[in-house]
Design an enzyme around this catalytic site. Structure first.
Site, PDB file in Angstrom:
ATOM      1  N   LYS A  13      41.289  31.312  44.230  1.00  0.00           N
ATOM      2  CA  LYS A  13      40.200  32.086  44.836  1.00  0.00           C
ATOM      3  C   LYS A  13      40.277  31.293  46.306  1.00  0.00           C
ATOM      4  CE  LYS A  13      36.031  31.081  44.436  1.00  0.00           C
ATOM      5  NZ  LYS A  13      35.694  30.542  45.706  1.00  0.00           N
ATOM      6  N   ASP A 146      31.411  31.280  40.135  1.00  0.00           N
ATOM      7  CA  ASP A 146      32.837  32.027  40.704  1.00  0.00           C
ATOM      8  C   ASP A 146      33.283  32.625  39.579  1.00  0.00           C
ATOM      9  OD1 ASP A 146      32.330  30.702  42.979  1.00  0.00           O
ATOM     10  OD2 ASP A 146      33.910  29.078  42.883  1.00  0.00           O
TER      11      ASP A 146
END
Length: 300
Positions: A13, A146
């Site tokens: 990410k 996340d």
């Protein structure tokens, strides 16, 4: 029920922009961030088994093993435990599985590796039992801010403490290079070193038609964690400079570091940059990739 067998990608990410906009009374920071996912990542392989098993392999397996807290589950096993709680609530049982995590992403590097690994396990549960998808996804929120965005692996605007996720459907696929200079950076330490916590949020997103729209937007944004991270680990600035020297159209740190990313006009330019940076810095982790929304899934 059995988790969806096969190998599941756990993409890195990347925070293309990260504005710290405040801190709540519970000490959670509020953020405004543009997130994209890379085509490189860890890989989680699931196989039916008589009893649960967990194995680590890959270039960063030893580093991850050293970071484990004795007696505490790692992110993948914690995700499995939470998915089993959800299944039991609905009268179902998740069968034992042998889990192999191939760790290809650097540890503590600002690219969501642990969250991506946990999210891959959540996706395997969703694939095995789609009617419980909403419940599995809700349980994923408890695994970390996340994790929910890593379940979908779609380019998105993320705000608040990470729970407000707005997919960016027109985000283009952009050639990129990721560089980690081999210096682990503590996220809490970076936030402690942050001088200003009440910063303006990102500008409103335009319509993206290609890399040049993205570049124009990014030049009007920041990563507010980059200056404190560089004070802690000055090599981050060296890695960013190396990307620019190698031809990146834009370079910045991701998350709380120490990984930096560079955006390129073409895959060929990105590939040449990888070779140039590896020649000058053979001890660094350097990977060519593409950034955008990433399709994930299992393969037998």
């Amino acid at each position: 029920m059995e988790l969806a067998a096969g190998t599941h990608l756990a993409p890195a990410k990347i925070n293309l922009a990260l504005h710290v906009t405040g801190r709540r009374p519970d000490r959670y920071h509020t953020l405004s961030s543009l997130v994209a996912f890379a085509t490189v990542g860890d890989r989680l392989t699931l196989e039916p088994a008589e009893a649960d098993g967990f194995a680590l392999e890959g270039p960063f397996a030893a580093t991850l093993r050293e970071s484990f807290t004795p007696g505490a589950p790692n992110s993948v096993l914690e995700a499995l435990a939470r998915m089993r709680v959800v299944a039991r609530r609905h009268g179902r049982t998740i069968a034992p599985a042998r889990i192999t995590l191939a760790k290809h992403l650097p540890v503590a590097s600002g690219i969501g590796g642990g969250s991506a690994d946990a999210a891959a396990l959540v996706r395997a549960a969703v694939a095995a039992c789609p009617d419980l998808a909403v419940d599995f996804r809700e349980a994923a929120e408890a695994l970390g801010a996340d994790v929910p965005m890593c379940v979908d692996c779609r380019a998105a605007c993320v705000s608040g403490i990470g729970k407000t996720i707005e997919p960016v459907g027109d985000f283009p696929t952009i050639p990129a290079v990721l560089v980690n200079p081999g210096v682990p950076v503590s996220t809490p330490a970076v936030f402690r070193a942050l001088e200003h916590r009440d910063n303006p949020p990102m500008p409103e997103l335009p319509t993206f038609t290609g890399i040049h729209d993205v570049l124009e937007f990014l030049h009007a944004t920041r990563n507010d964690l980059e200056p404190p991270a560089i004070r802690i680990a000055p090599t981050i600035a060296v890695a960013t400079a190396a990307l620019r020297y190698a031809g990146a159209s834009f370079a910045r740190m991701s998350g709380s570091g120490a990984t930096v990313f560079g955006l390129f006009e073409s895959d060929g330019a990105a590939g040449r940059a990888v070779g140039a940076i590896k020649d000058r810095h053979p001890g660094w982790w350097v990977a060519a990739t593409s950034l955008g929304s990433v399709a994930t899934g299992g393969s037998a």
